[in-house]
Design an enzyme around this catalytic site. Sequence first.
Site, mmCIF file in Angstrom:
data_model
loop_
_atom_site.group_PDB
_atom_site.id
_atom_site.type_symbol
_atom_site.label_atom_id
_atom_site.label_comp_id
_atom_site.label_asym_id
_atom_site.label_seq_id
_atom_site.Cartn_x
_atom_site.Cartn_y
_atom_site.Cartn_z
ATOM 1 N N LYS A 144 1.085 -0.849 0.320
ATOM 2 C CA LYS A 144 0.161 0.170 0.337
ATOM 3 C C LYS A 144 1.651 1.345 -0.085
ATOM 4 C CE LYS A 144 -3.982 -1.997 2.468
ATOM 5 N NZ LYS A 144 -3.843 -3.750 2.291
ATOM 6 N N ASP A 146 -1.856 -2.168 -4.015
ATOM 7 C CA ASP A 146 -3.288 -2.271 -3.044
ATOM 8 C C ASP A 146 -4.404 -0.791 -3.788
ATOM 9 O OD1 ASP A 146 -3.335 -4.509 -2.685
ATOM 10 O OD2 ASP A 146 -2.861 -3.982 -0.634
ATOM 11 N N MET A 147 -5.099 -0.528 -3.817
ATOM 12 C CA MET A 147 -6.125 0.492 -3.126
ATOM 13 C C MET A 147 -6.770 1.286 -2.681
ATOM 14 S SD MET A 147 -6.513 3.342 -5.199
ATOM 15 C CE MET A 147 -5.710 3.376 -7.175
ATOM 16 N N GLN A 176 -11.051 -0.590 -8.388
ATOM 17 C CA GLN A 176 -12.347 -0.582 -6.777
ATOM 18 C C GLN A 176 -13.634 -0.415 -7.830
ATOM 19 O OE1 GLN A 176 -11.172 2.703 -4.710
ATOM 20 N NE2 GLN A 176 -10.161 1.104 -3.432
ATOM 21 N N ARG A 198 -5.986 -5.315 -11.197
ATOM 22 C CA ARG A 198 -7.079 -6.484 -10.229
ATOM 23 C C ARG A 198 -8.540 -5.447 -9.562
ATOM 24 N NH1 ARG A 198 -4.980 -6.080 -3.962
ATOM 25 N NH2 ARG A 198 -3.667 -8.115 -4.712
ATOM 26 N N GLY A 238 -13.801 -2.743 -3.833
ATOM 27 C CA GLY A 238 -13.975 -1.752 -2.789
ATOM 28 C C GLY A 238 -14.220 -2.201 -1.513
ATOM 29 N N THR A 284 -12.760 -11.218 -6.301
ATOM 30 C CA THR A 284 -14.091 -11.280 -5.578
ATOM 31 C C THR A 284 -13.964 -12.576 -5.295
ATOM 32 O OG1 THR A 284 -16.332 -11.105 -5.876
ATOM 33 C CG2 THR A 284 -15.214 -12.092 -7.757
ATOM 34 N N HIS A 285 -15.181 -13.026 -3.872
ATOM 35 C CA HIS A 285 -15.721 -14.173 -3.575
ATOM 36 C C HIS A 285 -16.936 -14.045 -3.821
ATOM 37 C CE1 HIS A 285 -12.683 -12.124 -0.605
ATOM 38 N NE2 HIS A 285 -12.213 -13.357 -0.550
ATOM 39 N N ARG A 314 -12.001 -3.930 7.973
ATOM 40 C CA ARG A 314 -12.542 -4.286 7.039
ATOM 41 C C ARG A 314 -12.721 -5.581 7.085
ATOM 42 N NH1 ARG A 314 -7.849 -1.002 5.590
ATOM 43 N NH2 ARG A 314 -6.699 -2.742 4.717
ATOM 44 N N ARG A 315 -12.495 -6.408 7.210
ATOM 45 C CA ARG A 315 -13.212 -7.896 7.069
ATOM 46 C C ARG A 315 -14.736 -7.887 6.896
ATOM 47 N NH1 ARG A 315 -9.367 -7.040 3.665
ATOM 48 N NH2 ARG A 315 -11.044 -6.290 2.411
#
Length: 310
Positions: free
Chosen positions: A101, A135-136, A165, A186, A190, A228-229, A290-291
């Site tokens: 980052k 990463d963004m 994102q 990638r 977001g 993505t999941h 964040r998760r």
Amino acid sequence: MYAGAKAFFYSLSRSATLKRLASKYGMRARDSFARRFIAGETVEEAIETSRQIQGQGLMLTLDYLGESVRTPEEADVATREYVRLLDVIVASGIERNISLKVTQLGAGVDRATCVDNLRRILEPARRDGFFVRIDMENSPWTQLTLDIFETLWQQEYRNTGIALQAALYRTEQDVRRMNELGARVRLVKGAYKEPENVAYQRKADVDAAFLRLMRLLLESGHYPAIATHDPLMIAATRSYAREHGIAKDRFEFQMLYGIRRDLQASLVAEGYRMRLYIPFGREWFPYFMRRLGERPANLGFVVRGILRER
Ligand code: FDA
């Protein structure tokens, strides 16, 4: 609810007390709650996890956690840690792929410091055949991150790619620019709570944007990563690739360590490329929050974990 949960967990992620508490209990035991998403606090633990993951036929990218450093000294320490990480990865023989980052490397100090620090990482990374993904972060950093990325790209650091994102209105334009440069993107939905003037607030709108951008990347991108999941996003990507004769080795799926292992395994079994983002390090709290913001139901296992460990 979608934007609300993100905002709630974002505000908690700034609490020093909560951070102290979580840091005390989160990684203590081998089955501690934070270990579901974080590969460990040390590089050795991350390498061990990476070996197991590679053994299951997955690819990986290692992320040394940290963000928002405030001083040149802190940015220097993070840069040294990354350079050391490159050496450890080479010695271990695992795949050479890292994520980082810009605010960890001094973007918040000033742009020149960050570019210099990135160069200190990209130079040995290029020599040793690494791929480095930037990463963004949240939207105040988007333009600066892209500027830094392009500066380095123009200086011939081509072993790099960027995350974009779908939630941001501007992203289609950024995807087109990256495609023009020939840079690898990638695509993610977001992870941050963003204001209405820059980002979609409803999940349905973010999903629709993700699908539009996925198609654009598969059509005219350069080995894009669809990160993505979400089974619907994955199914749409597979259908689009099949219908347009895009071979399975022209793109990859990516997921986060600890999320939807079932889906990871089934995609690998079907011959898709699947890369896991493996975070490690002591500064895991903001990443972890964040998760939780993405799936508030995760709070249940955190509470159970804390009660068990007290
Ligand atoms: P969505 O949130 O709709 O979730 C779909 C399904 O996935 C859920 O129903 C659930 O089953 C599962 N799921 C999702 N999140 C979960 C969680 N936390 N816990 C348990 N289950 C969960 N963001 C960013 O802003 N900048 C970045 O650089 C990156 N980098 C990045 C790399 C990689 C490899 C991935 C996979 C993701 C990111 N992200 C990111 C995060 C991304 O923006 C997004 O917040 C998460 O991937 C969650 O969104 P989904 O696409 O999974 O969909």
